[in-house]
Write an enzyme that holds these catalytic residues in place. Structure first.
Site, short mmCIF file in Angstrom:
data_model
loop_
_atom_site.label_atom_id
_atom_site.label_comp_id
_atom_site.label_asym_id
_atom_site.label_seq_id
_atom_site.Cartn_x
_atom_site.Cartn_y
_atom_site.Cartn_z
N TYR A 142 -41.02 -45.03 -28.24
CA TYR A 142 -40.71 -43.55 -27.99
C TYR A 142 -39.45 -43.58 -29.18
CZ TYR A 142 -37.34 -45.42 -24.93
OH TYR A 142 -36.57 -45.75 -23.95
N ARG A 160 -39.86 -48.14 -15.00
CA ARG A 160 -38.56 -48.07 -15.17
C ARG A 160 -38.30 -46.49 -15.45
NH1 ARG A 160 -37.82 -51.51 -20.03
NH2 ARG A 160 -38.88 -53.34 -20.19
N LYS A 189 -37.92 -36.74 -25.98
CA LYS A 189 -38.20 -37.83 -26.37
C LYS A 189 -39.66 -37.58 -26.51
CE LYS A 189 -35.35 -40.48 -23.61
NZ LYS A 189 -35.39 -40.89 -22.26
N HIS A 217 -36.97 -39.20 -17.15
CA HIS A 217 -38.26 -39.53 -17.63
C HIS A 217 -38.13 -40.83 -17.43
CE1 HIS A 217 -40.29 -42.04 -20.67
NE2 HIS A 217 -41.10 -41.09 -20.77
N LYS A 235 -30.02 -51.60 -12.52
CA LYS A 235 -29.86 -50.23 -12.89
C LYS A 235 -30.51 -49.46 -12.19
CE LYS A 235 -30.05 -47.10 -16.31
NZ LYS A 235 -30.39 -46.80 -17.32
N ASP A 236 -31.37 -49.61 -12.67
CA ASP A 236 -32.57 -48.27 -11.64
C ASP A 236 -32.80 -48.57 -10.05
OD1 ASP A 236 -33.25 -47.07 -14.26
OD2 ASP A 236 -35.41 -48.46 -14.27
N ASN A 268 -37.89 -46.40 -29.79
CA ASN A 268 -37.36 -47.37 -29.27
C ASN A 268 -38.01 -48.34 -29.29
OD1 ASN A 268 -34.86 -47.28 -29.18
ND2 ASN A 268 -34.24 -45.75 -27.43
N GLU A 308 -52.17 -40.58 -37.52
CA GLU A 308 -50.98 -40.21 -37.59
C GLU A 308 -50.27 -40.20 -36.82
OE1 GLU A 308 -49.87 -35.89 -40.29
OE2 GLU A 308 -50.25 -37.59 -41.85
N HIS A 340 -34.55 -41.89 -15.99
CA HIS A 340 -33.62 -42.04 -16.71
C HIS A 340 -33.54 -40.89 -17.68
CE1 HIS A 340 -34.73 -46.83 -17.58
NE2 HIS A 340 -33.32 -46.43 -16.61
#
Length: 197
Positions: free
Chosen positions: A143, A70, A83, A130, A177-178, A59, A39, A73
């Protein structure tokens, strides 16, 4: 300081990290000759473990290359997100950074291994950056978020501006972007710790 003992639940193990608001969750797996069942999320179970999060969006990302990074953020208030992160294929090094102004741990980070094999999940609350880096090819991360994606509130901080040990052998694979994200020292956090001046 004392290491806090994990809260053991019938279907989920809760382990605070050295940033106590960031929690490592390990769902129990029930196996037999066919394989296993687990679960992965249960609102009541999380509430019993001290996480009262109302998730509204899931996501799912796939990163082809090892060393894809990544992050770091965030979504700014009023669209800040809790998250709950897990790796469903391969393995990642998952990182959270406390950026709540007024926090005694402001600017501190914690990293954990999340693997599809182990099923671990990391709860990253509002007020924390994150990011993750992939350890395996064709890595999938899923996530849950407590607010919807809001482009105007979307932001990032440079991955290499906080002294985080990402365990990289070479340069990471980054998005445009990063790559263009401001350094932590040049960035003003939109988050405040509750109760702080």
């Amino acid at each position: 300081g004392q290491v806090s003992r994990p809260k053991v639940h019938q279907t989920m193990n809760f382990q605070p990290t050295r940033l106590p608001e960031v929690i490592l969750l390990t769902p129990r797996r029930f196996g037999d000759a066919r394989g296993w069942f687990t679960e992965t999320w249960n609102k009541r179970t999380l509430a019993q473990g001290g996480i009262a999060a109302e998730f509204v969006q899931d996501n799912h990302s796939m990163s082809a290359d090892v060393g894809t990074l990544r992050g770091l953020h965030y979504q700014a208030p009023p669209h800040a997100q809790d998250k709950l992160v897990r790796c469903t294929r391969g393995a990642i090094w998952d990182v959270a950074v406390d950026v709540r102004r007024g926090s005694p741990r402001y600017g501190q980070w914690v990293g954990v291994d999340l693997t599809a094999e182990g099923g671990e999940q990391l709860f990253v609350p509002k007020g924390f950056l994150h990011g993750f880096v992939t350890r395996t090819p064709d890595c999938e991360v899923q996530y849950k978020c407590t607010d919807y994606y809001a482009p105007d509130a979307d932001g990032s901080v440079a991955w290499d501006s906080l002294g985080i040990d990402w365990g990289l052998d070479g340069a990471p694979v980054l998005s445009d972007k990063d790559r263009a994200a401001p350094a932590f020292g040049d960035w003003t956090s939109p988050f405040h710790m509750e109760g702080a001046a």
